[in-house]
Design a protein around this motif. Structure first.
Motif, PDB file in Angstrom:
ATOM      1  N   GLU A  16       0.823  -1.225   0.000  1.00  0.00           N
ATOM      2  CA  GLU A  16       0.000   0.000   0.000  1.00  0.00           C
ATOM      3  C   GLU A  16       0.849   1.265   0.000  1.00  0.00           C
ATOM      4  N   GLY A  17       2.182   1.090  -0.068  1.00  0.00           N
ATOM      5  CA  GLY A  17       3.041   2.267  -0.122  1.00  0.00           C
ATOM      6  C   GLY A  17       3.374   2.844   1.247  1.00  0.00           C
ATOM      7  N   GLU A  18       3.141   2.073   2.322  1.00  0.00           N
ATOM      8  CA  GLU A  18       3.498   2.563   3.655  1.00  0.00           C
ATOM      9  C   GLU A  18       4.948   2.153   3.966  1.00  0.00           C
ATOM     10  N   ALA A  19       5.529   2.876   4.954  1.00  0.00           N
ATOM     11  CA  ALA A  19       6.903   2.580   5.355  1.00  0.00           C
ATOM     12  C   ALA A  19       7.001   1.161   5.920  1.00  0.00           C
ATOM     13  N   LYS A  20       8.013   0.420   5.438  1.00  0.00           N
ATOM     14  CA  LYS A  20       8.169  -0.960   5.916  1.00  0.00           C
ATOM     15  C   LYS A  20       9.448  -1.055   6.731  1.00  0.00           C
ATOM     16  N   ARG A  21       9.256  -1.241   8.032  1.00  0.00           N
ATOM     17  CA  ARG A  21      10.416  -1.328   8.926  1.00  0.00           C
ATOM     18  C   ARG A  21      11.045  -2.698   8.849  1.00  0.00           C
ATOM     19  N   ASP A  22      12.288  -2.774   9.288  1.00  0.00           N
ATOM     20  CA  ASP A  22      12.959  -4.051   9.450  1.00  0.00           C
ATOM     21  C   ASP A  22      13.467  -4.096  10.891  1.00  0.00           C
ATOM     22  N   ASP A  23      12.567  -4.530  11.786  1.00  0.00           N
ATOM     23  CA  ASP A  23      12.898  -4.488  13.213  1.00  0.00           C
ATOM     24  C   ASP A  23      14.006  -5.458  13.573  1.00  0.00           C
ATOM     25  N   GLU A  24      14.098  -6.519  12.798  1.00  0.00           N
ATOM     26  CA  GLU A  24      15.109  -7.528  13.120  1.00  0.00           C
ATOM     27  C   GLU A  24      16.514  -6.934  12.974  1.00  0.00           C
ATOM     28  N   HIS A  25      16.705  -6.124  11.949  1.00  0.00           N
ATOM     29  CA  HIS A  25      18.064  -5.625  11.689  1.00  0.00           C
ATOM     30  C   HIS A  25      18.290  -4.168  12.075  1.00  0.00           C
ATOM     31  N   TYR A  26      17.226  -3.391  12.200  1.00  0.00           N
ATOM     32  CA  TYR A  26      17.440  -1.936  12.364  1.00  0.00           C
ATOM     33  C   TYR A  26      16.755  -1.322  13.580  1.00  0.00           C
ATOM     34  N   MET A  27      16.381  -2.144  14.532  1.00  0.00           N
ATOM     35  CA  MET A  27      15.766  -1.540  15.707  1.00  0.00           C
ATOM     36  C   MET A  27      16.869  -1.025  16.627  1.00  0.00           C
ATOM     37  N   TYR A  28      17.558  -0.016  16.147  1.00  0.00           N
ATOM     38  CA  TYR A  28      18.621   0.578  16.954  1.00  0.00           C
ATOM     39  C   TYR A  28      18.779   2.051  16.589  1.00  0.00           C
ATOM     40  N   VAL A  29      19.466   2.761  17.474  1.00  0.00           N
ATOM     41  CA  VAL A  29      19.850   4.135  17.193  1.00  0.00           C
ATOM     42  C   VAL A  29      21.208   4.054  16.512  1.00  0.00           C
ATOM     43  N   ALA A  30      21.335   4.713  15.366  1.00  0.00           N
ATOM     44  CA  ALA A  30      22.630   4.735  14.687  1.00  0.00           C
ATOM     45  C   ALA A  30      23.397   5.962  15.161  1.00  0.00           C
ATOM     46  N   ALA A  31      24.488   5.735  15.884  1.00  0.00           N
ATOM     47  CA  ALA A  31      25.278   6.854  16.416  1.00  0.00           C
ATOM     48  C   ALA A  31      26.636   6.854  15.722  1.00  0.00           C
ATOM     49  N   TRP A  32      26.931   7.945  15.048  1.00  0.00           N
ATOM     50  CA  TRP A  32      28.131   8.004  14.220  1.00  0.00           C
ATOM     51  C   TRP A  32      29.260   8.735  14.938  1.00  0.00           C
ATOM     52  N   GLU A  33      30.452   8.160  14.819  1.00  0.00           N
ATOM     53  CA  GLU A  33      31.627   8.757  15.451  1.00  0.00           C
ATOM     54  C   GLU A  33      32.543   9.331  14.381  1.00  0.00           C
ATOM     55  N   PHE A  34      32.965  10.562  14.587  1.00  0.00           N
ATOM     56  CA  PHE A  34      33.873  11.236  13.646  1.00  0.00           C
ATOM     57  C   PHE A  34      35.257  10.603  13.735  1.00  0.00           C
ATOM     58  N   LYS A  35      35.819  10.316  12.569  1.00  0.00           N
ATOM     59  CA  LYS A  35      37.120   9.657  12.553  1.00  0.00           C
ATOM     60  C   LYS A  35      38.178  10.493  11.851  1.00  0.00           C
ATOM     61  N   GLY A  36      37.855  11.687  11.496  1.00  0.00           N
ATOM     62  CA  GLY A  36      38.819  12.536  10.785  1.00  0.00           C
ATOM     63  C   GLY A  36      38.247  13.014   9.470  1.00  0.00           C
ATOM     64  N   ASP A  37      38.710  14.170   8.989  1.00  0.00           N
ATOM     65  CA  ASP A  37      38.237  14.695   7.716  1.00  0.00           C
ATOM     66  C   ASP A  37      38.531  13.684   6.614  1.00  0.00           C
ATOM     67  N   ASP A  38      37.597  13.538   5.706  1.00  0.00           N
ATOM     68  CA  ASP A  38      37.743  12.621   4.576  1.00  0.00           C
ATOM     69  C   ASP A  38      37.934  11.168   4.983  1.00  0.00           C
ATOM     70  N   LYS A  39      37.567  10.839   6.225  1.00  0.00           N
ATOM     71  CA  LYS A  39      37.563   9.420   6.618  1.00  0.00           C
ATOM     72  C   LYS A  39      36.120   8.999   6.881  1.00  0.00           C
ATOM     73  N   GLU A  40      35.848   7.711   6.661  1.00  0.00           N
ATOM     74  CA  GLU A  40      34.491   7.218   6.918  1.00  0.00           C
ATOM     75  C   GLU A  40      34.194   7.294   8.414  1.00  0.00           C
ATOM     76  N   PRO A  41      33.028   7.784   8.790  1.00  0.00           N
ATOM     77  CA  PRO A  41      32.678   7.772  10.215  1.00  0.00           C
ATOM     78  C   PRO A  41      32.397   6.342  10.676  1.00  0.00           C
TER      79      PRO A  41
END
Lengths: 247, 648
Positions: free
Chosen positions: B601-626
């Protein structure tokens, strides 16, 4: 539309300042006045000149940051409208528009069209609040308030603190601003407790900062973008006399 | 990988906050005088926190970028503030407000935080009334309520269409009171340029005096960021022109984790875009959906004629109108949550039923309400909004339906904080929109004001005290320490570098381009391909910015273009992190809609098994992947299910 602009440029508080003429072309009637100035500024930057400094923030007519004296009116020619809500459809092709800062001694010019309105904060700090600390207050419905009075308090509380009333007044009086805050609290039971002290302190601070007196021309009400009524000034005067008499 | 400790107190959900307060550490009044706190921002969260901390006796220094603390962007909030008072006797409760908020956030927020928010919501209303906030009342003198999206009860308190203004002026009054008492020192026209850390703790900030251009050093025992959201990364948004993400971004680069950066709220009822020169978008309050009905023409040919100006909306007969929200979501109708309403509008416009000259608009119609209630009632409820609409569009909404379209409004993402609202940097607290804590993947209407004031009045005065309890023997810091020297040097070099580019294009040129990329590819609908392109394009644009931007004028003085350039330089980095976060989250939830993950029906489909978390990103330096850190979310008091607004 194409327009001629006469804009006040002043490098700092001590600079003498002067009008500078600009021409601007192809402005859409749907653009806001400040968007027109944005376009001018980007053209100036591309030419290597310094853009015109002006205050603005929410561009929804509520933060009170924008000012500008446009063609002799604070916030321009439209009634009940802040500069940020003024649109270019109000002007005609070929018009000359004169843009100045607020002019009042207690609002010194910072740069170009930006003035220092911290005097308003000082007036509020003198007593424009109800002295309650966080916590320990009664349930919100403990004191019923007459709807008519609550509505009047809201009318007064709608003031955005932009300073147009001072800019419009030949005496640079801040009475409309001060009376709006005095009225809001004088009308509410929560505010009555300190009403006498409040009005005395705020009026004293307003005088100390060099704002003039009210001589009943009502220019403030006519130019107020939030249509704050001068009846608030009458209410403040009553409050003030009552406070003085009883003290 | 650093483990994220959310420090949720023990005990049953309803007892957690009480347990915390019963056992937390306190600072005695004499010692409070020896402790300094910095607060950045004077919106609802910052002003209320600064005032409340000042009342307790701490020395507080507050900073704002405007000329007065009263102008922070909270002032523009229109519709209202939620609380679980249940004054209308319609079945509301703390649990129900908690439940609606978790569900509205699509099960991506922390139970304990949200419960506390619902719990203190009632105190906020009491506090504001005591401050003289003129909330709307009934004839009997008691407070009245209205409804907002995502709720089946009326729990929203309001002051006409200016609720944010009135609440902020209440907090500004409290702040002014403390300034007068000398417990709070106010610094206006100051922008935080960076965070200073000493031995791993947040101990100060460098500010730029926006009038003189001077860099200034300020030290304290703890720092509170209440600097708002980063919606202006999209260039066009409902945020104020000067709202920016720089304070939070600098903290991120000093080690604070950034949580769920891709969770942004797109508000369904904004005035549509009308020209290339446009500088911002204007919101029409969600409260309008109490009485307004949203529709588009049922027939494509009608929509086409409307777009060409050959047909007026009032000429479309009732049976040829598609009230698509009422059709798709019978239980909640026009009052579905914002993310759902926004996507539904986009769906109709993409399918060719949009109206207005661009085809990117839908109608919000008051004709029925005016017929039912009379024009006077509608005017009393929404007069100022109607007037604002008319000023901007030159259309009279009493006579013809409003045209609206979704626009960027709020950022649910923000700096990661624990239950105490402390970031991953000890001593750095984050409040209001600047933190990520309470709204999950979608915020319900009238909940931002609630959260800002909850954080400031009722949470931080406790939790900051708990942190400061063992700091009483730490003497005041001097600002001539090498840590301050170093950070100030970084700031100075950054400004000099920006000025030295001396290219050709004004800052807005880059900001608009960034906004376009973000809106097209990291906006209302996202997909893997678009997000990968966005990351590349943002990187290219960033390079271009550092080669071609032009910052005229003197850096030692008032320089608006420099202020903008500094903020856009940060947005050009933050935008990339938002795209990275959106790309990693292979699910749809709330405002984060990945086209690959939707229900039939076009509604948002969650994936609780894999993504029921807060994604917290840590800075690792300019031009580096967080680096990604995950805080798993546990739901012990709510059954997690697919959001359903079709049936109650």
């Amino acid at each position: 539309m194409d327009l001629k602009l006469k804009i006040w440029r002043q490098n700092g508080p001590d600079d003498k300042g002067k009008f500078v003429d600009y021409e601007i072309k192809n402005i859409s009637t749907d653009a806001s006045f400040l968007e027109m100035l944005d376009i001018l500024n980007n053209e100036l930057i591309e030419k290597g000149e310094e853009p015109v400094a002006f205050d603005h923030d929410c561009r929804e007519g509520i933060c009170g940051m924008c000012s500008l004296y446009i063609n002799g009116h604070p916030h321009g020619p439209d009634a009940a409208t802040t500069t940020c809500q003024l649109h270019m459809r109000r002007f005609k092709d070929g018009d000359t528009i004169v843009v100045e800062p607020w002019r009042a001694k207690p609002f010194p010019i910072v740069k170009d069209l930006i003035v220092d309105r911290s005097a308003f904060d000082e007036i509020i700090q003198a007593g424009g609040y109800i002295s309650v600390n966080t916590g320990g207050v009664p349930d919100a419905n403990t004191i019923p308030i007459n709807k008519g009075k609550a509505d009047l308090a809201m009318d007064a509380a709608a003031c955005i603190g932009c300073g147009a009333c001072v800019a419009a007044c030949k005496n640079a009086s801040a009475m409309l601003f001060v009376s709006a805050k005095v009225s809001q609290f004088a009308l509410l039971p929560q505010g009555r407790i300190e009403a006498k002290e409040r009005v005395k302190k705020m009026v004293a601070k307003m005088d100390e900062l060099g704002f003039g007196n009210c001589t009943n021309t009502y220019a403030c009400e006519a130019e107020c973008p939030k249509e704050i009524s001068v009846t608030n000034i009458a209410r403040m005067n009553r409050e003030f006399f009552a406070a003085k008499v009883s003290s | 990988m650093k483990k994220l400790d959310s420090k949720i107190p023990e005990g049953p959900l309803a007892q957690k906050w009480k347990n915390y307060k019963d056992h937390q550490n306190l600072v005695n009044p004499a010692n409070k005088r020896k402790i300094d706190i910095i607060v950045v921002g004077t919106g609802l969260a910052g002003a209320s926190a600064a005032a409340s901390l000042g009342e307790l006796g701490f020395n507080v220094k507050v900073f704002c970028i405007q000329d007065s603390p009263r102008r922070a962007h909270s002032i523009a909030a229109q519709g209202g503030i939620n609380a679980a008072k249940n004054y209308p006797n319609d079945g509301d409760s703390v649990y129900r407000l908690f439940y609606d908020t978790i569900k509205g956030g699509d099960y991506r927020s922390r139970e304990a935080n949200v419960y506390r928010l619902a719990e203190v919501s009632n105190n906020i209303i009491d506090q504001c009334v005591a401050q003289g906030v003129p909330f709307a009342r009934e004839y009997g003198g008691l407070l009245t309520n209205r409804s907002f999206g995502g709720a089946l009860v009326s729990r929203t308190f309001y002051a006409r269409g200016q609720t944010g203004q009135q609440l902020l002026l209440g907090a500004y009054g409290a702040l002014s009171k403390e300034i007068k008492r000398g417990h709070v020192v106010m610094y206006t026209r100051r922008e935080m340029m960076d965070l200073v850390m000493i031995n791993g703790r947040a101990r100060g900030i460098i500010t730029r005096n926006l009038v003189t251009g001077e860099l200034e050093r300020h030290a304290a025992h703890a720092v509170l960021l209440a600097s708002g959201g980063y919606g202006n990364v999209y260039f066009l948004s409902t945020n104020a022109m000067n709202s920016n993400g720089s304070a939070a971004w600098k903290a991120y680069k000093r080690g604070a984790f950034f949580a769920n950066p891709s969770f942004v709220q797109i508000h369904p009822t904004c005035i549509p875009v009308h020209g290339d020169y446009q500088s911002k978008l204007t919101l029409m309050s969600e409260s309008l959906r109490n009485d307004g009905r949203i529709w588009v023409p049922k027939k494509k040919e009608d929509a086409e004629k409307i777009r060409k100006g050959e047909l007026k909306p009032t000429q479309i007969p009732e049976e040829d109108r598609d009230y698509y929200l009422e059709r798709r979501y019978p239980a909640f109708g026009n009052l579905v949550p914002r993310d759902v309403a926004s996507r539904a509008a986009k769906e109709r416009c993409d399918a060719g039923y949009g109206v207005g000259p661009t085809g990117l608009a839908v109608y919000l119609d008051f004709a029925d309400a005016i017929k039912r209630l009379g024009r006077d009632v509608i005017e009393a409820r929404y007069g100022n909004l109607f007037q604002m609409y008319e000023k901007i569009t030159d259309d009279n909404p009493y006579e013809t339906p409003m045209m609206i379209y979704p626009a960027i409004h709020y950022t649910m993402g923000g700096l990661w904080v624990d239950y105490e609202l402390m970031s991953t940097i000890p001593g750095l607290f984050v409040a209001g929109e600047a933190n990520f804590s309470d709204h999950g993947a979608n915020r319900l209407g009238a909940s931002a004001l609630m959260q800002g004031l909850s954080d400031g009045y009722f949470v931080l005065p406790y939790t900051m005290q708990n942190y400061l309890a063992d700091q009483i023997t730490v003497p005041r810091f001097k600002t001539n320490l090498p840590e301050f020297d170093e950070v100030e040097k970084d700031v100075k070099e950054h400004i000099a570098k920006l000025k030295a580019v001396n290219g050709k294009e004004p800052v807005d040129y880059f900001h608009r381009k960034l906004g376009r990329i973000m809106w097209d590819k990291v906006g209302m609908a996202r997909n893997e391909k678009g997000l990968k392109e966005a990351i590349e394009e943002i990187r290219e644009l960033r390079k271009d910015f550092w080669k071609n931007v032009k910052v005229p004028g003197d850096v030692n003085g008032l320089n608006v273009e420099l202020e903008k350039a500094l903020r856009v330089a940060d947005f050009l980095e933050l935008g990339e992190l938002m795209a990275i976060d959106a790309l990693h989250r292979n699910e749809s939830c709330g405002g984060h809609f990945r086209e690959e993950y939707q229900t039939p029906e076009g509604e948002a489909k969650r994936d609780d098994e894999h993504y029921m978390y807060v994604a917290a990103w840590e800075f690792k330096g300019d031009d580096k992947e967080p680096e990604l850190h995950k805080e798993p979310l546990k739901y012990e008091n709510i059954e997690v299910k697919q959001r359903n607004y079709k049936t109650a």
